[in-house]
Scaffold this motif. Sequence first.
Motif, mmCIF file in Angstrom:
data_model
loop_
_atom_site.group_PDB
_atom_site.id
_atom_site.type_symbol
_atom_site.label_atom_id
_atom_site.label_comp_id
_atom_site.label_asym_id
_atom_site.label_seq_id
_atom_site.Cartn_x
_atom_site.Cartn_y
_atom_site.Cartn_z
ATOM 1 N N ARG A 124 0.837 -1.199 0.000
ATOM 2 C CA ARG A 124 0.000 0.000 0.000
ATOM 3 C C ARG A 124 0.876 1.255 0.000
ATOM 4 N NH1 ARG A 124 -3.017 1.664 -1.407
ATOM 5 N NH2 ARG A 124 -4.514 2.649 -0.013
ATOM 6 N N ALA A 125 1.975 1.187 0.743
ATOM 7 C CA ALA A 125 2.880 2.334 0.773
ATOM 8 C C ALA A 125 3.433 2.603 -0.620
ATOM 9 C CB ALA A 125 4.012 2.079 1.759
ATOM 10 N N ALA A 126 3.744 1.542 -1.320
ATOM 11 C CA ALA A 126 4.280 1.680 -2.673
ATOM 12 C C ALA A 126 3.232 2.323 -3.585
ATOM 13 C CB ALA A 126 4.690 0.310 -3.207
ATOM 14 N N GLU A 127 2.008 1.866 -3.477
ATOM 15 C CA GLU A 127 0.929 2.428 -4.299
ATOM 16 C C GLU A 127 0.776 3.923 -4.087
ATOM 17 O OE1 GLU A 127 -1.908 -1.496 -3.873
ATOM 18 O OE2 GLU A 127 -2.849 0.486 -3.812
ATOM 19 N N GLU A 128 0.746 4.306 -2.811
ATOM 20 C CA GLU A 128 0.571 5.733 -2.513
ATOM 21 C C GLU A 128 1.759 6.545 -2.999
ATOM 22 O OE1 GLU A 128 -2.090 7.116 -1.651
ATOM 23 O OE2 GLU A 128 -3.159 5.218 -1.363
ATOM 24 N N THR A 129 2.905 5.938 -2.942
ATOM 25 C CA THR A 129 4.096 6.618 -3.427
ATOM 26 C C THR A 129 3.972 6.882 -4.929
ATOM 27 O OG1 THR A 129 5.406 5.491 -1.751
ATOM 28 C CG2 THR A 129 6.598 6.500 -3.567
ATOM 29 N N THR A 130 3.511 5.881 -5.613
ATOM 30 C CA THR A 130 3.302 6.030 -7.055
ATOM 31 C C THR A 130 2.296 7.143 -7.338
ATOM 32 O OG1 THR A 130 3.721 3.670 -7.367
ATOM 33 C CG2 THR A 130 2.587 4.817 -9.155
ATOM 34 N N ALA A 131 1.237 7.159 -6.547
ATOM 35 C CA ALA A 131 0.227 8.199 -6.721
ATOM 36 C C ALA A 131 0.821 9.579 -6.501
ATOM 37 C CB ALA A 131 -0.934 7.959 -5.752
ATOM 38 N N LEU A 132 1.667 9.673 -5.495
ATOM 39 C CA LEU A 132 2.314 10.944 -5.173
ATOM 40 C C LEU A 132 3.172 11.420 -6.342
ATOM 41 C CD1 LEU A 132 1.358 11.795 -2.510
ATOM 42 C CD2 LEU A 132 3.268 10.575 -1.443
ATOM 43 N N LEU A 133 3.805 10.469 -7.006
ATOM 44 C CA LEU A 133 4.683 10.813 -8.122
ATOM 45 C C LEU A 133 3.894 11.184 -9.376
ATOM 46 C CD1 LEU A 133 7.549 8.168 -7.881
ATOM 47 C CD2 LEU A 133 7.472 10.505 -7.001
ATOM 48 N N THR A 163 9.109 16.733 -2.120
ATOM 49 C CA THR A 163 10.573 16.602 -2.082
ATOM 50 C C THR A 163 10.989 15.728 -0.908
ATOM 51 O OG1 THR A 163 10.853 18.563 -0.688
ATOM 52 C CG2 THR A 163 10.832 18.895 -3.087
ATOM 53 N N ALA A 164 10.003 15.391 -0.091
ATOM 54 C CA ALA A 164 10.288 14.499 1.049
ATOM 55 C C ALA A 164 9.006 13.759 1.426
ATOM 56 C CB ALA A 164 10.800 15.297 2.233
ATOM 57 N N ILE A 165 9.171 12.494 1.840
ATOM 58 C CA ILE A 165 8.011 11.712 2.268
ATOM 59 C C ILE A 165 8.321 11.030 3.593
ATOM 60 C CG2 ILE A 165 6.340 9.948 1.623
ATOM 61 C CD1 ILE A 165 7.127 10.203 -1.249
ATOM 62 N N LEU A 166 7.398 11.191 4.540
ATOM 63 C CA LEU A 166 7.480 10.413 5.779
ATOM 64 C C LEU A 166 6.573 9.203 5.617
ATOM 65 C CD1 LEU A 166 7.095 12.959 8.726
ATOM 66 C CD2 LEU A 166 8.863 12.777 6.996
ATOM 67 N N TYR A 167 6.977 8.098 6.232
ATOM 68 C CA TYR A 167 6.148 6.896 6.179
ATOM 69 C C TYR A 167 5.792 6.429 7.592
ATOM 70 C CZ TYR A 167 7.164 6.530 1.210
ATOM 71 O OH TYR A 167 7.256 6.771 -0.130
ATOM 72 N N GLY A 168 4.740 5.667 7.668
ATOM 73 C CA GLY A 168 4.236 5.198 8.963
ATOM 74 C C GLY A 168 5.126 4.170 9.645
ATOM 75 N N THR A 169 5.880 3.431 8.876
ATOM 76 C CA THR A 169 6.809 2.448 9.438
ATOM 77 C C THR A 169 8.049 2.352 8.550
ATOM 78 O OG1 THR A 169 5.995 0.558 8.163
ATOM 79 C CG2 THR A 169 4.863 1.017 10.237
ATOM 80 N N ASP A 170 9.064 1.722 9.079
ATOM 81 C CA ASP A 170 10.279 1.517 8.295
ATOM 82 C C ASP A 170 9.996 0.647 7.076
ATOM 83 O OD1 ASP A 170 11.727 3.008 10.008
ATOM 84 O OD2 ASP A 170 12.926 1.372 10.841
ATOM 85 N N THR A 171 9.193 -0.352 7.286
ATOM 86 C CA THR A 171 8.872 -1.257 6.188
ATOM 87 C C THR A 171 8.196 -0.508 5.051
ATOM 88 O OG1 THR A 171 8.454 -2.902 7.897
ATOM 89 C CG2 THR A 171 7.838 -3.476 5.664
ATOM 90 N N ARG A 174 11.953 2.164 -2.563
ATOM 91 C CA ARG A 174 12.172 1.302 -3.720
ATOM 92 C C ARG A 174 11.343 1.795 -4.911
ATOM 93 N NH1 ARG A 174 13.852 -1.239 -7.278
ATOM 94 N NH2 ARG A 174 13.119 -3.243 -8.096
ATOM 95 N N THR A 175 10.133 2.195 -4.605
ATOM 96 C CA THR A 175 9.246 2.701 -5.650
ATOM 97 C C THR A 175 9.800 3.974 -6.276
ATOM 98 O OG1 THR A 175 7.390 1.816 -4.375
ATOM 99 C CG2 THR A 175 6.866 3.367 -6.148
ATOM 100 N N LEU A 176 10.303 4.835 -5.415
ATOM 101 C CA LEU A 176 10.881 6.084 -5.897
ATOM 102 C C LEU A 176 12.071 5.808 -6.808
ATOM 103 C CD1 LEU A 176 10.857 8.046 -2.507
ATOM 104 C CD2 LEU A 176 9.347 8.438 -4.477
ATOM 105 N N GLN A 177 12.917 4.894 -6.335
ATOM 106 C CA GLN A 177 14.115 4.575 -7.113
ATOM 107 C C GLN A 177 13.752 3.922 -8.444
ATOM 108 O OE1 GLN A 177 15.962 2.313 -3.985
ATOM 109 N NE2 GLN A 177 17.384 3.971 -3.455
#
Lengths: 332, 332
Positions: free
Chosen positions: A222-231, A238-246, A253-256
């Motif tokens: 889900r974190a990856a999905e939202e990251t994609t949406a953000l992009l 220019t910066a993203i905080l996440y709810g957990t390390d995982t 990884r998605t950003l990269q």
Amino acid sequence: MAALAGVSPGAVSKVFNGTGRISEATAERIRDAARKLSWRPNAAAIALRTARAQAIGLVLSSDSKVPGVGAGNMDFISGIESVLSPREYGLLLNVFISGQHDEHHFYRTLAERQRMDGIILTNSMVGDTRPELMTQLGLPAVLVGTPWKPGAIEYVDADPPGAGIAETVDHLVELGHERIAYVSGPKDFVLPVQRREAFVQRLAEHGRQPHAVVSVEYSPARAAEETTALLAAPVRPTAILYGTDTMAIAGMRTLQAAGLRVPDDISVVGFEGLTLGEWIDPPLTTVQRFAFQRGRAAAAKVLTLLGETVEEPVPLERPALVVRGSTGPAPR
Amino acid sequence: MAALAGVSPGAVSKVFNGTGRISEATAERIRDAARKLSWRPNAAAIALRTARAQAIGLVLSSDSKVPGVGAGNMDFISGIESVLSPREYGLLLNVFISGQHDEHHFYRTLAERQRMDGIILTNSMVGDTRPELMTQLGLPAVLVGTPWKPGAIEYVDADPPGAGIAETVDHLVELGHERIAYVSGPKDFVLPVQRREAFVQRLAEHGRQPHAVVSVEYSPARAAEETTALLAAPVRPTAILYGTDTMAIAGMRTLQAAGLRVPDDISVVGFEGLTLGEWIDPPLTTVQRFAFQRGRAAAAKVLTLLGETVEEPVPLERPALVVRGSTGPAPR
DNA sequence: TTGTATGCGTTATCAG
DNA sequence: CTGATAACGCATACAA
């Protein structure tokens, strides 16, 4: 035992509990016999007689979709055990599976069986009814986390509202970040809700607004999905905080994969402080929590509730920002 | 309860245990009363009377240097609970800290307290004395893993000797790898020892020899060190297997930091199947294990030992190689 | 079919 | 200071 040692059962009890008066002579004789027979007081008999199980319960929550419970829990459990076991208290583990178990029935059964003298609850939830339930059931309980409604239950606040968030925001602002997004955990838990609020508030204190805030379940996918949406949005953070390390690792990884460099193009911050975070590329900047201590504090609190004297006032270290390689100056 | 319901205590017992003969009329009357009073049989009294604690113990090991116990354990625990809790068995957790606790004394105390009817042991060790100890103590025990000495203890073999290793070696050989190294877990545990042996043997079956084999403690830092050492040698491996996913990730990071591309220059394989492995770059090829099932099987086995009838013969899925992005054709 | 008595291994109370 | 004795709440063998 008593019979075998040639003494009365009452005498044995006195010796092993330090209660009552007994002559050192017979006391020694009893200790000797106990050693020879490698005898120990029977837990069940004690429990029956004293109406104390000498055990405390721990409820770990799990989702029916995901049978496993969070990994961070292991240090937490070790912490609990570290204070329980020296006092000969047992730790009774219970896994609550939301969707499969009925909460009310689950806790009621736990209480009525009288196998535990107290209970440690985790995952403080928005609109949590367990505090009232526990008092109703008469089972001493300690909630780990900030309670939804104050005053309804004893608790151990290892993450005071928004702990680590202010530092994180300050850190990013200092680095010149203007567009900071937050991919938060689910909004039915108190912790992520508070962190969200603290995030917005601290940003406001800097005279800024969040670039975006979303709440999703604790899941790398889900974190990856939202990251994609953000992009995908016209303006990127220019910066993203996440709810957990995982989640942060999955997000990174998605950003990269999208061709962005971390931290040159975008910064990433996690939450927990997993050791593994040091071993990814770049090493993850995160808010370090202290699960072991959290466990110790929770156990100490329960025991205190039970009238046990816990000398050391188990200190709770406040979660702290650990700056590693995934955060850097804002691009341009 | 009996008194309050206006019946004899014996009758209540019969109703709640399905034992003895009782008329449906009074049975219903008793059930009614129990419901009204929300009464449940007292666990301590039952334990005392039947000499059965209705609980099984689980011993998790931890190193005094590292208070936490491995993360993979959570799914394992969930698995145990999933068979215990429907049968009203409790799960008593105990953390054994090597270096701090004396093994003999630790288990003896556990047994003598009689708080558990059976016990689940983890971390099968080379020269393990616990099997003999447990029979001596008369505590039904199940070891999770391959026992060091066969026949001394009941066990659940979730990782049959070298499971997944043969597939891994075959996979790498197929990709043309000639120099395969293995950074294994500690050699005082049975699992890594067997995997090492299986590794060497399978390679031999392909007419090859390992490029290098080292045993280190389960730690990302140590894995990184050994990786560096491997790179410093005049001839470098083209593929490295690691004892765990965490070690593999740390190793991969070390390789990348040294300027090597994974998998173009060198392939990497882990062991466990952490979800996180899918979210690193490149996604980790690993041997997937099934902790939840392992827990279920262990619990089922203990209950069987106790004479409990466990209908479903909990299946154990064999660890399997999951090929992701960290393995590829050998360079050149 | 139902009720009653006894004991499981402790602790607590009381008389010796 | 010490030893006997009655509960604690249940299961079980036995009497009704």
